[in-house]
Scaffold this motif. Structure first.
Motif, PDB file in Angstrom:
ATOM      1  N   MET A 109      36.194  76.344  36.164  1.00 32.96           N
ATOM      2  CA  MET A 109      36.540  77.607  36.803  1.00 32.96           C
ATOM      3  C   MET A 109      35.503  78.669  36.453  1.00 32.96           C
ATOM      4  O   MET A 109      35.016  78.723  35.327  1.00 32.96           O
ATOM      5  CB  MET A 109      37.937  78.064  36.344  1.00 32.96           C
ATOM      6  CG  MET A 109      38.413  79.357  36.989  1.00 32.96           C
ATOM      7  SD  MET A 109      40.068  79.848  36.443  1.00 32.96           S
ATOM      8  CE  MET A 109      41.042  78.582  37.238  1.00 32.96           C
ATOM      9  N   LYS A 110      35.183  79.519  37.412  1.00 31.37           N
ATOM     10  CA  LYS A 110      34.253  80.614  37.179  1.00 31.37           C
ATOM     11  C   LYS A 110      35.044  81.908  36.957  1.00 31.37           C
ATOM     12  O   LYS A 110      35.864  82.280  37.803  1.00 31.37           O
ATOM     13  CB  LYS A 110      33.289  80.762  38.352  1.00 31.37           C
ATOM     14  CG  LYS A 110      32.366  79.564  38.524  1.00 31.37           C
ATOM     15  CD  LYS A 110      31.227  79.866  39.465  1.00 31.37           C
ATOM     16  CE  LYS A 110      31.693  80.018  40.890  1.00 31.37           C
ATOM     17  NZ  LYS A 110      30.540  80.198  41.821  1.00 31.37           N
ATOM     18  N   ILE A 111      34.813  82.550  35.822  1.00 30.16           N
ATOM     19  CA  ILE A 111      35.596  83.729  35.422  1.00 30.16           C
ATOM     20  C   ILE A 111      34.635  84.865  35.082  1.00 30.16           C
ATOM     21  O   ILE A 111      33.733  84.689  34.264  1.00 30.16           O
ATOM     22  CB  ILE A 111      36.478  83.415  34.204  1.00 30.16           C
ATOM     23  CG1 ILE A 111      37.403  82.235  34.521  1.00 30.16           C
ATOM     24  CG2 ILE A 111      37.295  84.645  33.797  1.00 30.16           C
ATOM     25  CD1 ILE A 111      37.988  81.576  33.300  1.00 30.16           C
ATOM     26  N   LEU A 112      34.849  86.011  35.693  1.00 32.26           N
ATOM     27  CA  LEU A 112      34.056  87.201  35.392  1.00 32.26           C
ATOM     28  C   LEU A 112      34.922  88.174  34.596  1.00 32.26           C
ATOM     29  O   LEU A 112      35.987  88.585  35.052  1.00 32.26           O
ATOM     30  CB  LEU A 112      33.567  87.876  36.667  1.00 32.26           C
ATOM     31  CG  LEU A 112      32.688  89.117  36.450  1.00 32.26           C
ATOM     32  CD1 LEU A 112      31.367  88.725  35.786  1.00 32.26           C
ATOM     33  CD2 LEU A 112      32.444  89.846  37.762  1.00 32.26           C
ATOM     34  N   ILE A 113      34.484  88.509  33.392  1.00 29.16           N
ATOM     35  CA  ILE A 113      35.181  89.472  32.533  1.00 29.16           C
ATOM     36  C   ILE A 113      34.481  90.821  32.671  1.00 29.16           C
ATOM     37  O   ILE A 113      33.258  90.909  32.547  1.00 29.16           O
ATOM     38  CB  ILE A 113      35.173  89.001  31.071  1.00 29.16           C
ATOM     39  CG1 ILE A 113      35.865  87.638  30.965  1.00 29.16           C
ATOM     40  CG2 ILE A 113      35.854  90.016  30.161  1.00 29.16           C
ATOM     41  CD1 ILE A 113      35.614  86.926  29.650  1.00 29.16           C
ATOM     42  N   VAL A 114      35.249  91.865  32.947  1.00 24.46           N
ATOM     43  CA  VAL A 114      34.700  93.196  33.203  1.00 24.46           C
ATOM     44  C   VAL A 114      35.213  94.155  32.144  1.00 24.46           C
ATOM     45  O   VAL A 114      36.427  94.270  31.928  1.00 24.46           O
ATOM     46  CB  VAL A 114      35.107  93.690  34.610  1.00 24.46           C
ATOM     47  CG1 VAL A 114      34.611  95.110  34.850  1.00 24.46           C
ATOM     48  CG2 VAL A 114      34.567  92.742  35.683  1.00 24.46           C
ATOM     49  N   ASP A 133      33.321  83.677  25.200  1.00 23.13           N
ATOM     50  CA  ASP A 133      32.806  82.521  24.468  1.00 23.13           C
ATOM     51  C   ASP A 133      33.872  81.448  24.298  1.00 23.13           C
ATOM     52  O   ASP A 133      33.575  80.244  24.342  1.00 23.13           O
ATOM     53  CB  ASP A 133      32.266  82.971  23.111  1.00 23.13           C
ATOM     54  CG  ASP A 133      31.040  83.878  23.257  1.00 23.13           C
ATOM     55  OD1 ASP A 133      30.478  83.944  24.366  1.00 23.13           O
ATOM     56  OD2 ASP A 133      30.669  84.530  22.256  1.00 23.13           O
ATOM     57  N   GLY A 134      35.128  81.870  24.127  1.00 21.88           N
ATOM     58  CA  GLY A 134      36.204  80.899  24.001  1.00 21.88           C
ATOM     59  C   GLY A 134      36.425  80.119  25.284  1.00 21.88           C
ATOM     60  O   GLY A 134      36.668  78.904  25.263  1.00 21.88           O
ATOM     61  N   LEU A 135      36.330  80.803  26.417  1.00 25.66           N
ATOM     62  CA  LEU A 135      36.464  80.114  27.705  1.00 25.66           C
ATOM     63  C   LEU A 135      35.310  79.140  27.927  1.00 25.66           C
ATOM     64  O   LEU A 135      35.501  78.054  28.489  1.00 25.66           O
ATOM     65  CB  LEU A 135      36.519  81.148  28.833  1.00 25.66           C
ATOM     66  CG  LEU A 135      37.816  81.956  28.937  1.00 25.66           C
ATOM     67  CD1 LEU A 135      37.637  83.137  29.888  1.00 25.66           C
ATOM     68  CD2 LEU A 135      38.963  81.066  29.398  1.00 25.66           C
ATOM     69  N   ARG A 136      34.131  79.530  27.478  1.00 23.08           N
ATOM     70  CA  ARG A 136      32.978  78.635  27.624  1.00 23.08           C
ATOM     71  C   ARG A 136      33.161  77.347  26.837  1.00 23.08           C
ATOM     72  O   ARG A 136      32.797  76.264  27.308  1.00 23.08           O
ATOM     73  CB  ARG A 136      31.701  79.351  27.186  1.00 23.08           C
ATOM     74  CG  ARG A 136      31.214  80.397  28.177  1.00 23.08           C
ATOM     75  CD  ARG A 136      29.971  81.116  27.674  1.00 23.08           C
ATOM     76  NE  ARG A 136      29.429  82.012  28.684  1.00 23.08           N
ATOM     77  CZ  ARG A 136      28.379  82.799  28.489  1.00 23.08           C
ATOM     78  NH1 ARG A 136      27.759  82.807  27.303  1.00 23.08           N
ATOM     79  NH2 ARG A 136      27.940  83.588  29.456  1.00 23.08           N
ATOM     80  N   THR A 137      33.712  77.460  25.633  1.00 27.28           N
ATOM     81  CA  THR A 137      33.918  76.251  24.831  1.00 27.28           C
ATOM     82  C   THR A 137      34.946  75.327  25.475  1.00 27.28           C
ATOM     83  O   THR A 137      34.981  74.137  25.171  1.00 27.28           O
ATOM     84  CB  THR A 137      34.380  76.597  23.403  1.00 27.28           C
ATOM     85  OG1 THR A 137      35.644  77.255  23.451  1.00 27.28           O
ATOM     86  CG2 THR A 137      33.361  77.488  22.712  1.00 27.28           C
ATOM     87  N   ARG A 138      35.756  75.867  26.364  1.00 29.52           N
ATOM     88  CA  ARG A 138      36.756  75.062  27.065  1.00 29.52           C
ATOM     89  C   ARG A 138      36.241  74.548  28.410  1.00 29.52           C
ATOM     90  O   ARG A 138      37.009  74.018  29.216  1.00 29.52           O
ATOM     91  CB  ARG A 138      38.036  75.878  27.245  1.00 29.52           C
ATOM     92  CG  ARG A 138      38.787  76.077  25.942  1.00 29.52           C
ATOM     93  CD  ARG A 138      39.780  77.227  26.040  1.00 29.52           C
ATOM     94  NE  ARG A 138      40.611  77.320  24.838  1.00 29.52           N
ATOM     95  CZ  ARG A 138      40.200  77.821  23.687  1.00 29.52           C
ATOM     96  NH1 ARG A 138      38.966  78.287  23.562  1.00 29.52           N
ATOM     97  NH2 ARG A 138      41.019  77.888  22.651  1.00 29.52           N
ATOM     98  N   GLY A 139      34.952  74.753  28.667  1.00 35.62           N
ATOM     99  CA  GLY A 139      34.337  74.176  29.850  1.00 35.62           C
ATOM    100  C   GLY A 139      34.262  75.079  31.060  1.00 35.62           C
ATOM    101  O   GLY A 139      33.822  74.646  32.131  1.00 35.62           O
TER     102      GLY A 139
END
Length: 218
Positions: free
Chosen positions: A1-6, A25-31
């Motif tokens: 999933m692509k997620i943009l945090i603002v 960074d936590g979302l990135r570690t989850r793929g």
């Protein structure tokens, strides 16, 4: 999933900034492909680790860009087009990015994650000059109570009008505590869910054999 945090600010100057980075960074570690969009404002000397940065300032010009920040609108429009996120996770936006970024999110799945009083209080405190709690809806009451002058009132009314007009872009509004959710409700913001702030899991340390000394400042 692509997620943009603002978030208004990327430099690690406070809890919202640190949590935005931890979340990315936590979302990135989850793929997931998670990226952070902030302004360039630097309240501290810390570097800005955001993936996308638009104009922001700590100068007197911020009084204008709080109401409408054209650079934020142009930059976010470009990021939404190029990155095309599945979800936009919005945190603080009224200090630098302005509410005029909200119409860009109309056709996106959006979460508003609130961890402060910013959206219901121009001072972000919900405390009156006499140190009592404020229970009023932001607007004329902010000037009558002595919290803001006429210029501050104008900014508050402009921000409130924009937020209220485009608030429906958010599919879900999350608060980080039940206490905050209750205070937001008094200010006219309905919270759908409460999710406490997370923190990275840290490795344990060896047992202490001597009586420890603990200091706390908060």
């Amino acid at each position: 999933m692509k997620i943009l945090i603002v978030n208004d600010v990327g430099a690690l100057s406070g809890g919202a900034e640190r949590l935005s980075l931890v979340l990315r960074d936590g979302l990135r570690t989850r793929g997931h492909d998670a990226r952070l969009f902030t302004s360039s404002a630097l309240p501290t000397a810390a570097a800005n680790p955001a993936d996308y940065v638009c104009f922001g300032t700590e100068s007197a010009l911020q009084r204008v860009t709080q109401v409408v920040n054209p650079a934020a609108i142009v930059s976010l429009r470009r990021v939404l087009r190029d990155f095309d996120p599945d979800v936009v996770h919005v945190r603080m936006f009224l200090g630098q990015l302005s509410a005029f970024i909200l119409p860009l999110l109309r056709d996106r799945r959006c979460v508003l994650h609130i961890g402060s009083y910013q959206i219901v209080c121009p001072l972000n405190t919900r405390v009156l000059p006499d140190s009592t709690d404020c229970t009023a809806v932001a607007g004329i009451a902010c000037h009558k109570s002595g919290c803001v002058g006429l210029a501050g009132l104008a900014r508050t009314l402009a921000q409130n009008s924009a937020v209220n007009f485009w608030r429906d872009v958010f599919d879900t509004v999350v608060a980080n505590s039940h206490g905050l959710a209750d205070r937001l409700a008094l200010g006219g913001v309905r919270v759908n869910e409460v999710i406490w702030n997370g923190t990275p899991v840290m490795a344990g340390r060896k047992d202490l054999f001597d009586k420890p000394t603990v200091a706390y400042a908060g």
